[in-house]
Design a protein around this motif. Structure first.
Motif, short mmCIF file in Angstrom:
data_model
loop_
_atom_site.label_atom_id
_atom_site.label_comp_id
_atom_site.label_asym_id
_atom_site.label_seq_id
_atom_site.Cartn_x
_atom_site.Cartn_y
_atom_site.Cartn_z
N GLY B 69 -44.00 19.65 -25.87
CA GLY B 69 -44.42 20.28 -24.62
C GLY B 69 -44.17 19.50 -23.35
N ALA B 71 -42.69 19.03 -19.96
CA ALA B 71 -42.16 20.00 -19.00
C ALA B 71 -41.58 19.23 -17.83
CB ALA B 71 -43.27 20.94 -18.52
N THR B 113 -51.40 25.50 -13.36
CA THR B 113 -50.93 26.43 -14.39
C THR B 113 -49.41 26.50 -14.39
OG1 THR B 113 -50.99 28.34 -12.90
CG2 THR B 113 -52.98 27.92 -14.19
N LEU B 114 -48.88 26.80 -15.54
CA LEU B 114 -47.43 27.04 -15.69
C LEU B 114 -47.25 28.34 -16.46
CD1 LEU B 114 -46.02 23.52 -16.69
CD2 LEU B 114 -45.69 24.78 -14.55
N HIS B 182 -50.00 28.72 -19.13
CA HIS B 182 -50.48 27.43 -19.64
C HIS B 182 -51.44 26.84 -18.62
CE1 HIS B 182 -47.12 27.88 -22.40
NE2 HIS B 182 -46.34 28.09 -21.36
N ASP B 184 -53.46 23.85 -19.18
CA ASP B 184 -53.80 22.43 -19.31
C ASP B 184 -52.51 21.62 -19.14
OD1 ASP B 184 -54.62 19.90 -19.94
OD2 ASP B 184 -55.60 20.44 -21.85
N ILE B 185 -52.30 21.15 -17.92
CA ILE B 185 -51.06 20.47 -17.57
C ILE B 185 -51.40 19.03 -17.20
CG2 ILE B 185 -48.95 20.63 -16.19
CD1 ILE B 185 -49.69 23.28 -17.56
N ARG B 218 -46.87 17.32 -19.21
CA ARG B 218 -46.97 17.81 -20.59
C ARG B 218 -47.97 18.95 -20.62
NH1 ARG B 218 -45.27 15.23 -24.99
NH2 ARG B 218 -45.62 13.14 -24.15
N VAL B 219 -47.58 20.00 -21.33
CA VAL B 219 -48.48 21.14 -21.50
C VAL B 219 -49.35 20.91 -22.73
CG1 VAL B 219 -48.57 23.62 -21.97
CG2 VAL B 219 -46.86 22.70 -20.37
N TYR B 220 -50.63 21.10 -22.56
CA TYR B 220 -51.58 20.97 -23.67
C TYR B 220 -52.18 22.33 -24.00
CZ TYR B 220 -51.66 15.85 -23.75
OH TYR B 220 -51.34 14.52 -23.90
N GLU B 221 -52.61 22.48 -25.23
CA GLU B 221 -53.36 23.67 -25.62
C GLU B 221 -54.42 23.21 -26.61
OE1 GLU B 221 -51.19 27.69 -25.48
OE2 GLU B 221 -51.72 27.45 -27.60
N TYR B 226 -48.93 20.97 -26.58
CA TYR B 226 -48.50 22.32 -26.94
C TYR B 226 -47.07 22.27 -27.48
CZ TYR B 226 -46.78 27.08 -26.05
OH TYR B 226 -46.22 28.32 -26.15
#
Lengths: 689, 689
Positions: B69, B71, B113-114, B182, B184-185, B218-221, B226
């Protein structure tokens, strides 16, 4: 530490405001400006030192830079000389460069001469005294020329110097410049063209640049290195943004004092016509090149030559299209007119001259179009045939009725010899191609009834006419000899297709030339009147147009706005490798291809070394090779070009963007030491040996 | 080896001819062109892969570049987020950069957000079906909006995606784009601004460039990295001159389909007026800055902001002044008009629309001048006072008669609250200075009898009027509250100088706004008619204007003519150091000052590494951060700007000179490995961990 914005802003402003116009003669330097703007007062010794260190390289400039007579100029100025001592293979010094590691190895250039300006004498009074009341304009001119000639010979005899007459302010002043002539010039060091002219034709006239554009010669006298009375000291500290620089050299010619009407005529008529002709020729050559790789090889150098001319002329035109600049020129002209009008004598002499010039130009406006087509350019044989026709026809007339150039018997003899000379071997395929293309142009541009078209095409299509013209036998000198010997009768009977055309177009070309000459005579006569009036009003408060005579110009190292940002004041060796890597060796005929020695040198040189820089100095063609000096009079670089914004400098100086492009002395030293392993030359330049 | 001129010439030609126009939607790519010109046929998998790897960063673009993830986007796109997690001193990540060496150190961006575009649905039929016969234009628009809203909500409920309506071809098509959001960035890596925006404001919008303009998030989930279904593979080979590239991103807006009359109006009226206003403001700010170092410090950022706007708007204007380009636009318009005229239904709908727009614009030509002066810009209190006057006056009227923006009770309430809000602390000294300068402008530009001048200056000199206005007490919210509570009577009796002026100019501003709105409504209405007609004629053979929706554009790495030569296709790290050394750290507010880490890195990096490059792709603001792909769909760079010649791209695409400027992926890798010691990130990008 990093930000002192207000100071920087003020500084940047100052740099712009400070740009100084003028190519000044050494007898009339703007010392007041130098003192007031820069706090700099050169002593008489300073001035004499830099003047006597300067050298004239014919069309270029240079200087003495060592006790033992090392003379530096641009590689592109010395190129012909380097070529003249080059040979094939390893001896191709244009390609591979040259370095004499001992004085024995220094190569004498056959026939080369250099000149140092030793004496300057204002002879205006004496020359003008030769003009007696009642003389016509032509008689006055002749009297002045004779006086000048007499003085020149007398001075030459008295001093042993070679004197040249220098006319300044379009006749406002007459000078005799006395030169010491050096006749034993030897090649010491020349870099490879690939680094001297890095960037090739595309980068020509532009900045940022990375050109090691210098060559070293040595002057000899009596078989020994000549020790000049003055040579420039090598500046080891270099310059930085904002530092004052001086340029001493021989700017060739400018046209800054032509009238506003002449500028408009160049803008609207002559320059567009020349550009259109060049563009047509470029496209024709490109079409030929597109036919095969071999064709491309044959004409690519010519195409680049044409493109360089297009670049230069477009630059001139861009300058003339600058509305603000032209407005300023018009205003200054109106100011001069107003001042002239207040003086009845000046007004009688020159008051009507602006209008007279404008009218003469208006009457020749159609000529620019006409001469594009009514010409002998279509085949290399056509000018030969036209000359042949003239030699026969003019030769048959009494001298007084003959055409200009064929008048005196000596002229006629020269022309007859030219008519009989064997032709240089050309490229038959290219000639044929260009002939067809040229005739097609005529077919498209001129109406069927146009006499020139009728003479050239004789009612046929361009293709048919070209086929016919190609059957001409005129390339054979014997055919021409037979015609000349046969005289008017043989000429009239000759059915050679080129001769047939030449017979018919010769009078058209003569008529055209007569119209052109008449207009030029009017412009010259009234231009001289205006010049005399201007000199009467302003005297020497202005600088004279460039005439190839020695001049001094000055200004700071300075950036300028371009390309949406500010151009960097310096480039470095990093920039050289950046550009070489960015393009690779094959792009644009190898324009950015580095010599192998330079590829390898990347690990050896200090990449942070300054390479080229720009400064706000007023220069023009002929300044190439001029030494660039700091306030101490030390050599800090050698000027080799201007930026693209400099081109309008032919007509006016724009200090906001007009810049000289200089090879930094530090780059020369770094290259000699690290790339060419020529520390011994550096030692000599630094005065260490 | 060095010279293959014919091939090179043909190649250069091809590069120019190949430049491809168009910001294409993914449902309608020019696959035929790609195949015929480039021999490239992307598979559906290829297209889905690059689309699902792309990210929307609000006003910018980006992409997933690792399994876990990561970005990537531009530093200037992510700058606000970096700022939001920065602090003072060492924590000033804008200045010092940021690097998380472990995932624990990755910093969550509050509220960021993304979005990934997961679904695209053409709902044109359903939307248009909502329009019933007999509906007025306004009713039809409302019906369409309602239909779109209903569909959007239904799709959202069904899929869990966030749907946005996308109107293409000015209403020719309606789409719903469904995004995965998304929330959680986290910040992973940001370089120093000094290298991300090397060259600062001067180099902005230009090329050659040397900007490391990227940031990694980095994108988190669910608290874990993520793993997106698709992410771009890092291209390790890089591109070279002539290689085909693709750009996937979100171009914001273009105005390529406005009428020729609208372009002329922008060229002759609105853009010159805006440029003149900006130039005046620039000079006023400069005058303030010249008063002291402290003043300069206060306003230099604003001056650079103004200069950047001047640069952009001048670029637009230069584009509109291109005679050839405008002629082409006019011809295409005439072609469309001719096609519309052959269809009675289209002709009835849109045949008169070009003229209607031209007339509406002609009637507002004076407004561009008028709005330069008749405005509340002179003091920060004046807009507050005008709002106050309106809240009181409009509030007293019945709803139907109220001004736009003050109509509904909710609107009125919002405006009332705004009128009572405390003001942000300003720079009183600057405000006073600008007030005086502004009033002087009015004094010079408007005749004494002009009602606005009379209202503003009340017959006094600019200086006196300014002094009086500065005594206003309106900055105090309590004063405003008392006025609102006192209503029309209190307002009429109020002698506060700002209120006195506001009372008189409020109706003038309202009249001006009404004229502007009326013209805009006509232009909008007839612009929509023309757009519908164009879509009826050409359908999807053309690309729609940019609307911030995902687009693909493509073209080769390519040089272009500028500055008298050809611009180099790539820059290298050598070029970075060349430029930094050439200027030094202090020039132009440190624009070319390198961060210390980069000064030291010179000995560590491979200086031959490509840094930025230019390619012939059709991009516009909003494309910042778009991934640049090779034909394999690999990530080879990230676009961050266009050249100065790109600016006219707002109105039309000129493939000869319009270029995107991209940060080469090889530079990112070299910097991460050698400068930031972040080999672990390179490993992740290369898929090695």
């Amino acid at each position: 530490m990093r930000l002192r914005p207000a100071l920087l802003a003020a500084f940047a402003l100052a740099l712009v405001a400070r740009a100084d116009e003028g190519m000044w003669t050494f007898d009339n330097l703007p010392l007041k400006t130098l003192k007031e703007k820069y706090g700099f007062q050169p002593s008489q010794d300073w001035l004499e030192h830099v003047r006597l260190s300067a050298l004239s390289f014919g069309g270029g400039s240079g200087s003495f830079v060592s006790r033992d007579g090392l003379a530096i100029t641009n590689h592109h100025v010395g190129r012909g000389w380097v070529q003249s001592v080059s040979g094939p293979g390893e001896k191709d010094f244009i390609k591979h460069g040259f370095l004499a590691r001992t004085r024995d190895q220094e190569l004498k250039i056959p026939g080369a001469t250099l000149r140092t300006l030793m004496a300057m004498e204002n002879v205006t009074e004496a020359v003008n005294a030769a003009v007696k009341p009642g003389m016509s304009a032509a008689q006055a001119t002749e009297a002045r020329q004779n006086a000048l000639k007499g003085l020149r010979e007398a001075r030459g005899k008295a001093t042993g110097l070679a004197y040249s007459p220098v006319t300044l302010y379009q006749g406002g002043e007459f000078w005799l410049y006395g030169y010491k002539v050096h006749r034993d010039i030897r090649l010491v060091m020349a870099p490879e063209t690939g680094i001297a002219a890095f960037g090739g034709d595309p980068d020509n006239f532009t900045y940022p640049r990375h050109d090691l554009d210098f060559t070293l010669f040595r002057v000899y006298e009596d078989g020994k290195p000549y020790q000049p009375a003055h040579h420039l000291t090598w500046g080891t500290e270099g310059v930085k943004l904002g530092d004052l620089t001086f340029v001493v050299g021989h700017p060739g010619s400018t046209q800054r004092l032509i009238t506003h009407a002449q500028m408009l005529h160049a803008r609207d008529t002559t320059l567009p016509a020349r550009l259109a002709s060049l563009e047509t020729m470029r496209q024709q050559m490109k079409a030929f090149a597109a036919q095969s790789d071999e064709h491309a090889r044959q004409v690519n150098t010519r195409i680049y030559g044409i493109e360089n001319s297009l670049k230069a002329l477009s630059g001139y035109l861009r300058g003339l299209k600058d509305v603000e600049a032209l407005k300023g020129i018009q205003q200054r002209e109106q100011e001069l007119q107003a001042k002239v009008a207040t003086d009845p004598k000046l007004q009688a002499e020159a008051g009507g001259s602006w209008k007279a010039i404008a009218q003469a130009l208006a009457q020749t406006r159609d000529l620019a179009f006409e001469t594009r087509y009514v010409s002998a350019r279509y085949s290399s044989l056509l000018p030969v045939a036209v000359n042949l026709v003239r030699v026969i026809e003019e030769g048959a007339k009494p001298e007084a009725q003959r055409l200009k150039g064929y008048r005196a018997e000596t002229e006629l003899k020269t022309m007859r010899e030219a008519a009989l000379r064997p032709l240089r071997a050309g490229n038959a395929e290219l000639d044929g191609f260009m002939l067809r293309k040229g005739l097609e142009e005529v077919e498209q541009a001129l109406p069927a009834a146009h006499p020139f078209r009728k003479a050239l095409l004789e009612g046929r299509s361009a293709g048919e006419a070209a086929k016919s013209l190609e059957t001409s036998k005129l390339a054979d000198p014997e055919v021409r000899r037979a015609l000349i010997e046969g005289g008017a009768k043989a000429l009239a009977a000759c059915e050679d297709p080129i001769v047939r055309v030449a017979r018919r177009i010769a009078p058209m070309l003569a008529a055209q030339a007569r119209r052109q000459e008449a207009a030029e005579a009017t412009v010259a006569e009234h231009g001289a009147r205006i010049a005399r009036a201007r000199f009467a009003v302003y005297g020497k408060s202005q600088y004279p147009d460039a005439t190839g005579s020695l001049r001094l110009t000055f200004g700071p190292v300075a950036t300028y706005p371009a390309n949406g940002t500010l151009q960097q004041p310096f480039t470095t060796f990093h920039g050289l490798y950046d550009r070489a890597l960015a393009w690779g060796p094959e792009a644009e005929r190898g324009a950015w291809s580095l010599p192998q020695r330079w590829v390898e040198a990347k690990e050896k040189v200090n990449l942070s070394t300054p390479f080229n820089f720009v400064h706000a100095v007023d220069i023009i063609g002929g300044n190439s090779g001029s030494p660039v000096l700091n306030a101490k009079g030390e050599f800090v670089g050698i000027i080799f070009d201007g930026n693209i914004e400099m081109l309008p400098g032919n007509f006016y100086y724009d200090g906001k963007v007009n810049r000289g492009v200089t090879l930094d002395a530090r780059a020369i030293r770094e290259a000699l030491e690290k790339v060419y392993d020529a520390g011994f030359l550096v030692d000599e330049l630094l005065g260490k040996r």
